[in-house]
Design a protein around this motif. Sequence first.
Motif, mmCIF file in Angstrom:
data_model
loop_
_atom_site.group_PDB
_atom_site.id
_atom_site.type_symbol
_atom_site.label_atom_id
_atom_site.label_comp_id
_atom_site.label_asym_id
_atom_site.label_seq_id
_atom_site.Cartn_x
_atom_site.Cartn_y
_atom_site.Cartn_z
ATOM 1 N N GLY A 107 0.838 -1.199 0.000
ATOM 2 C CA GLY A 107 0.000 0.000 0.000
ATOM 3 C C GLY A 107 0.867 1.240 0.000
ATOM 4 N N GLY A 132 0.095 4.522 0.065
ATOM 5 C CA GLY A 132 -0.720 5.700 0.346
ATOM 6 C C GLY A 132 -0.115 6.511 1.477
ATOM 7 N N GLN A 133 -0.977 7.235 2.174
ATOM 8 C CA GLN A 133 -0.528 8.113 3.256
ATOM 9 C C GLN A 133 0.238 7.326 4.335
ATOM 10 O OE1 GLN A 133 -2.186 11.618 3.392
ATOM 11 N NE2 GLN A 133 -0.325 11.992 4.540
ATOM 12 N N ALA A 134 -0.334 6.191 4.748
ATOM 13 C CA ALA A 134 0.280 5.424 5.829
ATOM 14 C C ALA A 134 1.568 4.752 5.370
ATOM 15 C CB ALA A 134 -0.706 4.378 6.350
ATOM 16 N N ASP A 142 -0.608 -0.430 -5.794
ATOM 17 C CA ASP A 142 -1.349 -0.760 -7.008
ATOM 18 C C ASP A 142 -1.588 0.485 -7.860
ATOM 19 O OD1 ASP A 142 -3.194 0.439 -5.345
ATOM 20 O OD2 ASP A 142 -4.696 -1.128 -5.482
ATOM 21 N N ARG A 176 -4.673 12.411 -0.250
ATOM 22 C CA ARG A 176 -6.034 12.391 -0.783
ATOM 23 C C ARG A 176 -6.877 13.617 -0.396
ATOM 24 N NH1 ARG A 176 -6.358 7.269 -3.047
ATOM 25 N NH2 ARG A 176 -4.697 5.995 -2.195
ATOM 26 N N LYS A 195 -10.935 18.880 -2.656
ATOM 27 C CA LYS A 195 -10.915 20.316 -2.294
ATOM 28 C C LYS A 195 -10.093 21.074 -3.343
ATOM 29 C CE LYS A 195 -10.837 18.730 2.573
ATOM 30 N NZ LYS A 195 -10.336 17.366 2.432
ATOM 31 N N ALA A 203 -0.060 -6.297 -4.677
ATOM 32 C CA ALA A 203 0.222 -7.570 -4.020
ATOM 33 C C ALA A 203 -1.034 -8.419 -4.168
ATOM 34 C CB ALA A 203 0.525 -7.336 -2.547
ATOM 35 N N THR A 232 -3.181 -1.034 3.226
ATOM 36 C CA THR A 232 -3.931 -1.153 1.975
ATOM 37 C C THR A 232 -5.112 -0.192 1.863
ATOM 38 O OG1 THR A 232 -5.038 -3.033 3.024
ATOM 39 C CG2 THR A 232 -3.289 -3.549 1.476
ATOM 40 N N ARG A 284 -11.626 8.416 -5.168
ATOM 41 C CA ARG A 284 -10.710 7.880 -4.152
ATOM 42 C C ARG A 284 -9.269 8.097 -4.613
ATOM 43 N NH1 ARG A 284 -10.619 6.418 1.272
ATOM 44 N NH2 ARG A 284 -8.527 5.613 1.534
ATOM 45 N N ASP A 317 -6.345 3.268 7.188
ATOM 46 C CA ASP A 317 -7.778 3.033 6.967
ATOM 47 C C ASP A 317 -8.174 1.556 7.056
ATOM 48 O OD1 ASP A 317 -7.902 5.740 6.401
ATOM 49 O OD2 ASP A 317 -8.905 5.509 4.472
ATOM 50 N N SER A 360 -8.635 8.725 8.533
ATOM 51 C CA SER A 360 -8.112 10.087 8.615
ATOM 52 C C SER A 360 -6.599 10.092 8.410
ATOM 53 C CB SER A 360 -8.432 10.716 9.974
ATOM 54 O OG SER A 360 -7.607 10.169 10.968
ATOM 55 N N VAL A 361 -6.119 11.235 7.977
ATOM 56 C CA VAL A 361 -4.680 11.399 7.769
ATOM 57 C C VAL A 361 -3.936 11.277 9.097
ATOM 58 C CG1 VAL A 361 -2.930 13.109 7.135
ATOM 59 C CG2 VAL A 361 -4.923 12.756 5.672
ATOM 60 N N TRP A 378 -10.011 16.941 10.131
ATOM 61 C CA TRP A 378 -10.503 18.229 9.639
ATOM 62 C C TRP A 378 -11.228 18.034 8.310
ATOM 63 C CZ3 TRP A 378 -6.109 16.311 7.759
ATOM 64 C CH2 TRP A 378 -5.817 16.533 6.412
HETATM 65 C C1 FAD Z 1 -11.334 12.604 -1.515
HETATM 66 C C2 FAD Z 1 -10.838 12.367 -0.113
HETATM 67 C C3 FAD Z 1 -10.726 13.427 0.775
HETATM 68 C C4 FAD Z 1 -10.262 13.224 2.074
HETATM 69 N N1 FAD Z 1 -10.170 14.286 2.940
HETATM 70 C C5 FAD Z 1 -9.676 14.092 4.167
HETATM 71 C C6 FAD Z 1 -9.530 15.181 5.079
HETATM 72 O O1 FAD Z 1 -9.890 16.308 4.777
HETATM 73 N N2 FAD Z 1 -8.973 14.935 6.301
HETATM 74 C C7 FAD Z 1 -8.552 13.683 6.672
HETATM 75 O O2 FAD Z 1 -8.035 13.496 7.777
HETATM 76 N N3 FAD Z 1 -8.687 12.626 5.827
HETATM 77 C C8 FAD Z 1 -9.239 12.795 4.608
HETATM 78 N N4 FAD Z 1 -9.374 11.728 3.765
HETATM 79 C C9 FAD Z 1 -9.029 10.384 4.249
HETATM 80 C C10 FAD Z 1 -7.534 10.110 4.120
HETATM 81 O O3 FAD Z 1 -7.077 10.447 2.844
HETATM 82 C C11 FAD Z 1 -7.284 8.626 4.418
HETATM 83 O O4 FAD Z 1 -7.701 8.377 5.740
HETATM 84 C C12 FAD Z 1 -5.816 8.262 4.248
HETATM 85 O O5 FAD Z 1 -5.433 8.389 2.906
HETATM 86 C C13 FAD Z 1 -5.571 6.835 4.714
HETATM 87 O O6 FAD Z 1 -4.272 6.449 4.398
HETATM 88 P P1 FAD Z 1 -3.947 4.913 4.074
HETATM 89 O O7 FAD Z 1 -2.511 4.862 3.704
HETATM 90 O O8 FAD Z 1 -4.471 4.059 5.155
HETATM 91 O O9 FAD Z 1 -4.838 4.588 2.799
HETATM 92 P P2 FAD Z 1 -4.680 5.160 1.338
HETATM 93 O O10 FAD Z 1 -4.140 6.549 1.334
HETATM 94 O O11 FAD Z 1 -5.973 4.899 0.660
HETATM 95 O O12 FAD Z 1 -3.561 4.222 0.698
HETATM 96 C C14 FAD Z 1 -3.722 2.837 0.543
HETATM 97 C C15 FAD Z 1 -3.101 2.436 -0.755
HETATM 98 O O13 FAD Z 1 -2.953 1.022 -0.804
HETATM 99 C C16 FAD Z 1 -3.279 0.591 -2.091
HETATM 100 N N5 FAD Z 1 -3.556 -0.856 -2.093
HETATM 101 C C17 FAD Z 1 -4.662 -1.489 -1.683
HETATM 102 N N6 FAD Z 1 -4.537 -2.820 -1.857
HETATM 103 C C18 FAD Z 1 -3.312 -3.030 -2.399
HETATM 104 C C19 FAD Z 1 -2.599 -4.191 -2.810
HETATM 105 N N7 FAD Z 1 -3.110 -5.407 -2.711
HETATM 106 N N8 FAD Z 1 -1.363 -4.041 -3.317
HETATM 107 C C20 FAD Z 1 -0.820 -2.807 -3.423
HETATM 108 N N9 FAD Z 1 -1.445 -1.673 -3.051
HETATM 109 C C21 FAD Z 1 -2.674 -1.790 -2.541
HETATM 110 C C22 FAD Z 1 -4.478 1.468 -2.417
HETATM 111 O O14 FAD Z 1 -4.802 1.459 -3.768
HETATM 112 C C23 FAD Z 1 -3.959 2.807 -1.953
HETATM 113 O O15 FAD Z 1 -3.186 3.438 -2.916
HETATM 114 C C24 FAD Z 1 -9.872 11.906 2.468
HETATM 115 C C25 FAD Z 1 -9.984 10.833 1.567
HETATM 116 C C26 FAD Z 1 -10.465 11.056 0.294
HETATM 117 C C27 FAD Z 1 -10.593 9.878 -0.669
#
Ligand code: FAD
Length: 408
Positions: free
Chosen positions: A17, A19-21, A43, A51, A56, A89, A116, A137, A284, A301-302, A330
């Motif tokens: 994954g 993303g942010q985390a 992916d 995100r 915004k 993965a 993920t 997303r 998430d 959340s971020v 926020w």
């Molecule tokens: C439009 C939008 C606006 C938002 N606004 C806010 C806000 O204002 N404030 C706030 O706090 N939060 C906000 N959020 C929520 C915040 O962005 C998420 O909580 C944060 O991105 C979570 O991080 P994460 O790394 O857990 O997941 P993600 O950032 O979603 O990253 C997970 C990544 O893993 C990938 N992945 C999944 N399965 C696999 C696999 N099998 N193999 C490889 N990769 C995989 C996914 O495709 C994705 O790219 C918003 C979200 C969105 C969509």
Amino acid sequence: MTAPHLPDSGATVAIVGGGQAGAQLASSLRGNGFTGRIVMVGDDTALPYQRPPLSKGYLTGHSGPEAVRLHGPEYYAEKSVQVLTGDPAVRVLPSDRRVLLRSGTELRYDHLVLATGARNRSLPVPGADLPGVVGLRTLAEADVLRERLASAGRLVVVGGGFVGMEVSSSATALGVRVSVIEAHERVMARAVTPVTSAFFAEAHRARGVRLELGEQVARFLGTDAVSGVETASGRRLPADLVLVGIGVEPNTDLAEDAGLDVHDGIVVDALLRTSAPDISAIGDCARFPTPFATAPVRLESVQNAVDQARCVAARLTGTARPYRPVPWFWSRQAGVRLQIAGLTGGHDRTVVRGDPARGEFSVLCFRGDRLLGAESVGQPATHLAVRRALETGDRTVAQELLDGSFTP
Ligand SMILES: Cc1cc2nc3c(=O)[nH]c(=O)nc-3n(C[C@H](O)[C@H](O)[C@H](O)COP(=O)(O)OP(=O)(O)OC[C@H]3O[C@@H](n4cnc5c(N)ncnc54)[C@H](O)[C@@H]3O)c2cc1C
């Protein structure tokens, strides 16, 4: 993109994954002096990005792709973090400590972190696959939405949650006429109190957004592309673009397939360890115990993604500590910033400080005499004070907020 110059000593941490985390975990591991191999598998074809701007400033054109990206390719090269994009993965084999990618690449790990995230819930009604019915997303989806908004006259948003309301606000700013269909009787009902819902409903209405509350979608209309939405009560709303924002589901398939405990999220303990040794889960996708709620929670959340990544990085580099930061969140919509501190679910009493009519207020949520959290608009000092009070368990501020003697 693959960063060269990986150090060949030490252990391998694989992150699934990007993303942010996931990105934060890689940075924090290096920040804590980890010298082993870090491989992050994503992916998405783009490098890790934020995100929040996608609903915004990115939609309104105030920020571009460079601004939403968390780091450029040179950062990952410099930190010796190998980033494999566009290659999900597909299998985790915990007993062999191996991850298999769709391309056939096989990764061996000493520790695996599942980051993920979540995916958008789909709406199983007729016409849901018509062109012009979109979700939000990913950056690619934001690009589609941005492009379509440029020529759309009427947008129907299905779902009056944070993402739906933020997109409504951005679209209105672009001159698009927006209607929101929300099944609850108020907006953001799952996340905020009625006072805050009412404040934002009014702010959106004042900007021309039409709110169809207590309504559900029966079907999407159109033949070659969406032309409208029919509600369960039989009303028809014309649309040349529809955004479906009805919440997310955590990405748990890999974990489930690997035999890990999953229950609307990958179940982790207070150190964010899954039921398998050598596998953690963050962001998430993770359901975790917290002192701020009576049952384990999953947060979107971020703050949560970033702090959980830091927590796991600290454990992997020698400082294990339970995850207990105060949750905060926020949102920015209708020209207003909302800040939420704590987890307010389960409150049995609310106290409003300030004046919603002036756009400056906080809704303090209590269970008994215990402060659970607060929603603040135009009162950043109160937001910070509540966060601090929850962090330290100091009841003085809570009492001052309750009796009205609190001064920032
Ligand atoms: C439009 C939008 C606006 C938002 N606004 C806010 C806000 O204002 N404030 C706030 O706090 N939060 C906000 N959020 C929520 C915040 O962005 C998420 O909580 C944060 O991105 C979570 O991080 P994460 O790394 O857990 O997941 P993600 O950032 O979603 O990253 C997970 C990544 O893993 C990938 N992945 C999944 N399965 C696999 C696999 N099998 N193999 C490889 N990769 C995989 C996914 O495709 C994705 O790219 C918003 C979200 C969105 C969509």
